[in-house]
Each structure stands twice: as C-alpha cells, then as structure tokens.
Design a protein around this motif. Sequence first.
Motif, PDB file in Angstrom:
ATOM      1  N   THR A  16       0.963  -1.479  -0.098  1.00 38.98           N
ATOM      2  CA  THR A  16       0.412   0.127   0.511  1.00 38.98           C
ATOM      3  C   THR A  16       1.012   1.454  -0.085  1.00 38.98           C
ATOM      4  O   THR A  16       0.371   2.403  -0.636  1.00 38.98           O
ATOM      5  CB  THR A  16      -1.064  -0.101   0.945  1.00 38.98           C
ATOM      6  N   ALA A  19       1.854   1.756  -3.249  1.00 36.08           N
ATOM      7  CA  ALA A  19       0.693   1.812  -4.492  1.00 36.08           C
ATOM      8  C   ALA A  19       0.003   3.642  -4.104  1.00 36.08           C
ATOM      9  O   ALA A  19      -0.480   4.695  -5.348  1.00 36.08           O
ATOM     10  CB  ALA A  19      -0.595   1.361  -4.309  1.00 36.08           C
ATOM     11  N   LEU A  20       0.893   4.425  -3.112  1.00 35.45           N
ATOM     12  CA  LEU A  20       0.431   5.262  -2.477  1.00 35.45           C
ATOM     13  C   LEU A  20       1.881   6.258  -3.255  1.00 35.45           C
ATOM     14  O   LEU A  20       0.967   7.246  -4.056  1.00 35.45           O
ATOM     15  CB  LEU A  20       0.632   5.551  -1.004  1.00 35.45           C
ATOM     16  N   ALA A 110       0.661   5.249   4.438  1.00 32.70           N
ATOM     17  CA  ALA A 110      -1.084   4.432   4.276  1.00 32.70           C
ATOM     18  C   ALA A 110      -1.406   3.955   5.172  1.00 32.70           C
ATOM     19  O   ALA A 110      -2.805   2.575   4.998  1.00 32.70           O
ATOM     20  CB  ALA A 110      -0.425   3.583   3.277  1.00 32.70           C
ATOM     21  N   SER A 111      -0.701   3.805   6.688  1.00 31.82           N
ATOM     22  CA  SER A 111      -1.481   3.200   7.745  1.00 31.82           C
ATOM     23  C   SER A 111      -1.753   4.140   8.957  1.00 31.82           C
ATOM     24  O   SER A 111      -0.672   4.784   9.532  1.00 31.82           O
ATOM     25  CB  SER A 111      -1.415   2.399   8.092  1.00 31.82           C
ATOM     26  N   LEU A 141      -5.455   2.976   3.993  1.00 33.24           N
ATOM     27  CA  LEU A 141      -4.921   1.573   2.820  1.00 33.24           C
ATOM     28  C   LEU A 141      -4.415   0.718   3.972  1.00 33.24           C
ATOM     29  O   LEU A 141      -4.947   0.007   3.004  1.00 33.24           O
ATOM     30  CB  LEU A 141      -4.368   2.100   1.504  1.00 33.24           C
ATOM     31  N   LYS A 144      -5.723  -3.434   2.928  1.00 33.37           N
ATOM     32  CA  LYS A 144      -6.635  -2.851   1.689  1.00 33.37           C
ATOM     33  C   LYS A 144      -6.255  -3.963   0.569  1.00 33.37           C
ATOM     34  O   LYS A 144      -5.055  -3.925   0.238  1.00 33.37           O
ATOM     35  CB  LYS A 144      -7.172  -2.033   1.185  1.00 33.37           C
ATOM     36  N   GLU A 148      -9.021  -1.978  -4.552  1.00 32.43           N
ATOM     37  CA  GLU A 148      -9.569  -1.653  -3.276  1.00 32.43           C
ATOM     38  C   GLU A 148      -8.785  -0.758  -2.933  1.00 32.43           C
ATOM     39  O   GLU A 148      -9.287   0.825  -3.145  1.00 32.43           O
ATOM     40  CB  GLU A 148      -9.928  -2.122  -1.764  1.00 32.43           C
ATOM     41  N   VAL A 149      -7.491  -0.768  -2.968  1.00 28.79           N
ATOM     42  CA  VAL A 149      -6.926   0.813  -3.056  1.00 28.79           C
ATOM     43  C   VAL A 149      -6.616   1.385  -3.961  1.00 28.79           C
ATOM     44  O   VAL A 149      -6.399   2.423  -3.734  1.00 28.79           O
ATOM     45  CB  VAL A 149      -4.869  -0.263  -2.742  1.00 28.79           C
TER      46      VAL A 149
END
Length: 176
Positions: A16, A19-20, A110-111, A141, A144, A148-149
């Motif tokens: 995640t 992804a971010l 992301a968390s 995120l 996920k 979903e992310v």
Amino acid sequence: MLNLLAISGSLRAASTNSALVAALALNAPEGCRVTVYDGLGRLPIFNPDDEGERTPRDASDLIDAVTGADGIIVSCPEYAHGVPGGLKNALDWLVSRDAAVAKPAMLAHASPRSLYARAALAEIMRTMSFALYDGEPEIALLGKKPPEVASILAEPANVLAMRDALAAFADFIRSR
C-alpha cells in the motif's frame, strides 16, 4: 519544475505504501514531477568500508537520485514498531554524504496505525539533517487488496488531498 523523488519503504509486490507513492506521482500538481525510486531491493547492505570509490553502483544511483531531487517523499510501513530494514539501509547509504543535508522531505502514510515507525523515521531523518515538512498526508489503505487500494486512491477527495499535499510541499521547498 520541481523534481521530487518518492521512496516506498516496502518491498512487497502489493504494498500500500508503494501504491501511495505511485498515486502521488500520478497526481502531481502542475510544476512538480514525482519520480518513484524502485531500487530499494537491489541495494547492498551498507558497509562504511564500501564508500567512496568502492560505493556499489546501486547505492551510487540512490545517492545521485536524492542529490538531484528538489525534495523527497517517503512512505513507510511499520515492522515490529520500527522502520523496515531495507529503508533504513537506504538511508544509511546517505549518512556520510551531503545528499540529505537540508534536503526537503515529506512523509506520507498508508496506515493510521504506523505511529512508532513514523516517529522513528522522523527522528532518523532529522538526525541526518533532512528538512522535514510538517504536513504528512495520510490515506488509510491498511488491509486493503489492490483493487480496493486503486479505487480508494482514485476517489476525487483523495486525488485532491494528494495534489494539495504535494502543492503545499512544493511551496515549502520554494520558500527555503
């Protein structure tokens, strides 16, 4: 044009954090270019004996990327209440260089649960003389799955939040 370097502290394929930083790169505001660093997993373990002329190519590439960037963005998971070893290793390659000194840096999250790693990473980066920006964008995120992310990161409110965070970071860089 400001050149920003984004680093994910995770090596996971479905990270995640990765992804971010990729979403930040896609949503950079006008006047900013965000390049995602992808060499974390190729870095050899830091050894001070390998500095100078003996610096490995992958470590030199990281040092050059940080040196050439106007600012860096780091998104990092928390492992056992700390910063993952791969990211700490990357930062260790910068310790005895000027690359980090007064380099603007922004942390992204992301968390909402990675509080220990946030504090540890901020302390490491301050000690290395990075100029830490106070704004830390966070998009939750954790837990996920990739579809979903992608959906969460594409939500208009999150796209705007990323652009606004990058624009504010760019203002911080320009004001220095």
